[in-house]
Design a protein around this motif. Structure first.
Motif, PDB file in Angstrom:
ATOM      1  N   SER A   6       0.834  -1.206   0.000  1.00 57.13           N
ATOM      2  CA  SER A   6       0.000   0.000   0.000  1.00 57.13           C
ATOM      3  C   SER A   6       0.867   1.253   0.000  1.00 57.13           C
ATOM      4  O   SER A   6       0.562   2.234  -0.679  1.00 57.13           O
ATOM      5  N   GLN A  25       1.524   7.478  -6.189  1.00 58.71           N
ATOM      6  CA  GLN A  25       0.438   8.426  -6.399  1.00 58.71           C
ATOM      7  C   GLN A  25       0.866   9.857  -6.084  1.00 58.71           C
ATOM      8  O   GLN A  25       0.317  10.812  -6.645  1.00 58.71           O
ATOM      9  N   ARG A  47      -5.012  11.393  -9.134  1.00 54.59           N
ATOM     10  CA  ARG A  47      -4.687  10.458  -8.064  1.00 54.59           C
ATOM     11  C   ARG A  47      -5.884   9.599  -7.699  1.00 54.59           C
ATOM     12  O   ARG A  47      -7.014  10.084  -7.603  1.00 54.59           O
ATOM     13  N   ASP A  48      -5.612   8.317  -7.471  1.00 55.07           N
ATOM     14  CA  ASP A  48      -6.669   7.380  -7.083  1.00 55.07           C
ATOM     15  C   ASP A  48      -6.708   7.304  -5.555  1.00 55.07           C
ATOM     16  O   ASP A  48      -6.252   6.339  -4.937  1.00 55.07           O
ATOM     17  N   LEU A  49      -7.273   8.340  -4.953  1.00 54.09           N
ATOM     18  CA  LEU A  49      -7.312   8.400  -3.495  1.00 54.09           C
ATOM     19  C   LEU A  49      -8.268   7.369  -2.910  1.00 54.09           C
ATOM     20  O   LEU A  49      -8.078   6.915  -1.774  1.00 54.09           O
ATOM     21  N   ALA A  50      -9.265   6.974  -3.684  1.00 55.71           N
ATOM     22  CA  ALA A  50     -10.197   5.941  -3.203  1.00 55.71           C
ATOM     23  C   ALA A  50      -9.461   4.615  -3.027  1.00 55.71           C
ATOM     24  O   ALA A  50      -9.660   3.901  -2.028  1.00 55.71           O
ATOM     25  N   LYS A  51      -8.594   4.294  -3.986  1.00 53.05           N
ATOM     26  CA  LYS A  51      -7.823   3.054  -3.853  1.00 53.05           C
ATOM     27  C   LYS A  51      -6.832   3.163  -2.700  1.00 53.05           C
ATOM     28  O   LYS A  51      -6.617   2.191  -1.968  1.00 53.05           O
ATOM     29  N   CYS A  52      -6.228   4.335  -2.518  1.00 50.71           N
ATOM     30  CA  CYS A  52      -5.321   4.537  -1.381  1.00 50.71           C
ATOM     31  C   CYS A  52      -6.037   4.224  -0.074  1.00 50.71           C
ATOM     32  O   CYS A  52      -5.513   3.485   0.776  1.00 50.71           O
ATOM     33  N   GLU A  53      -7.216   4.797   0.091  1.00 40.18           N
ATOM     34  CA  GLU A  53      -7.967   4.576   1.328  1.00 40.18           C
ATOM     35  C   GLU A  53      -8.401   3.127   1.464  1.00 40.18           C
ATOM     36  O   GLU A  53      -8.364   2.558   2.571  1.00 40.18           O
ATOM     37  N   ALA A  54      -8.793   2.509   0.359  1.00 37.66           N
ATOM     38  CA  ALA A  54      -9.209   1.105   0.413  1.00 37.66           C
ATOM     39  C   ALA A  54      -8.049   0.209   0.846  1.00 37.66           C
ATOM     40  O   ALA A  54      -8.243  -0.754   1.599  1.00 37.66           O
ATOM     41  N   GLN A  86      -7.588   0.597   4.617  1.00 34.59           N
ATOM     42  CA  GLN A  86      -8.627  -0.128   5.347  1.00 34.59           C
ATOM     43  C   GLN A  86      -8.428  -1.635   5.270  1.00 34.59           C
ATOM     44  O   GLN A  86      -8.728  -2.366   6.221  1.00 34.59           O
TER      45      GLN A  86
END
Length: 263
Positions: free
Chosen positions: A212, A219, A227-234, A237
């Motif tokens: 991660s 990114q 930037r794929d911030l949704a994937k970063c957060e996923a 988590q």
């Protein structure tokens, strides 16, 4: 994709090793070698047991010294052939640069032209004291494309990148470290043991966390609006929801070394 004895692949525990094996030509790279490198990297990517990849050159005198000029008549004699070669290089570079697991360039000897480009695609570069680095494009009137040049600028900054290209000279390992081109410089006798320990240390850490962080650092160099911030957060988590998070806590409380599975 074609495989060749000029490229070697092996697995040791959680570490995959990719070796450019053309020592009689200082590991100069042919079309079939680039294609084989891409194929081996795809295999490492799909192998859940492999957590780190080490890239190196055979023979003790060179990491990679660029394109195999002896193959130019057969591989780059026409525009179509040259395009195929360049596309193979781009795919191999992309396979390494975008590889989702940590990568280490283990450099001994000459790291020239495409060898520097290859090393730049790795996350870390560890070299021997006698290693030499150069991008001699200006001595051959070769145009250098934006994408690989940007990787160098991102790593060493604009001033050093210009110095490397403007002078086209060979830089020592000490100079390369000063510029930030390499992470560590070691004696020749220390290199392999050090890199093995380095790779094993990374492989023993929690893969979900390590992978991660690799993704998110990449990114940081992407335009903000892309930037794929949704994937970063996923991915963050997923670390907290993992069995490895439970294992890490338990191992800490029990004062023992954790055994991570990547799940």
């Amino acid at each position: 994709m074609a495989l060749t004895d000029k490229m070697l692949s092996r697995k040791e525990g959680h570490v995959g090793y990719l070796t450019f094996n053309n020592p009689e030509r200082h590991n100069a790279v042919s079309l079939e070698m680039w294609e084989a490198a891409e194929s081996y990297l795809a295999e490492f990517k799909d192998d859940k047991n492999i957590r780190v990849v080490v890239v190196t050159g055979a023979g003790g005198k060179a990491f990679v010294s660029g394109a195999d000029i002896s193959k130019f008549e057969s591989e780059r004699a026409s525009k179509e052939a040259s395009d195929r070669y360049n596309e193979a290089v781009d795919r191999a570079y992309a396979a390494l640069y975008d590889f989702p697991k940590p990568t280490i360039a283990m450099i001994r000897g000459y790291c020239i032209g495409g060898g520097v480009g290859l090393a730049l695609c790795c996350d870390m570069r560890i070299a021997t004291e006698g290693s030499k680095f150069a991008v001699p494009a200006a001595k051959l009137s070769i145009g250098y494309r934006f994408a690989p040049l940007k990787k160098l600028v991102d790593l060493v900054g604009p001033s050093y990148a210009k110095e490397i290209f403007f002078t086209a000279r060979q830089f020592t390992a000490a100079e390369a470290q000063q510029m930030g081109l390499v992470n560590r410089v070691l004696s020749d006798s220390e290199l392999e043991a050090y890199v093995k320990n380095y790779a094993d240390t990374i492989a023993e850490n929690a893969p979900l966390t390590v992978d991660s962080v690799k993704f998110m650092v990449a990114q940081a160099f992407v335009d903000e609006d892309k930037r794929d911030l949704a994937k970063c957060e996923a991915m963050v988590q997923a670390c907290f929801a993992s069995n490895d998070f439970i294992e890490g806590r338990r191992a800490f409380m029990e004062k023992r070394k954790p055994v991570f599975t990547g799940t």
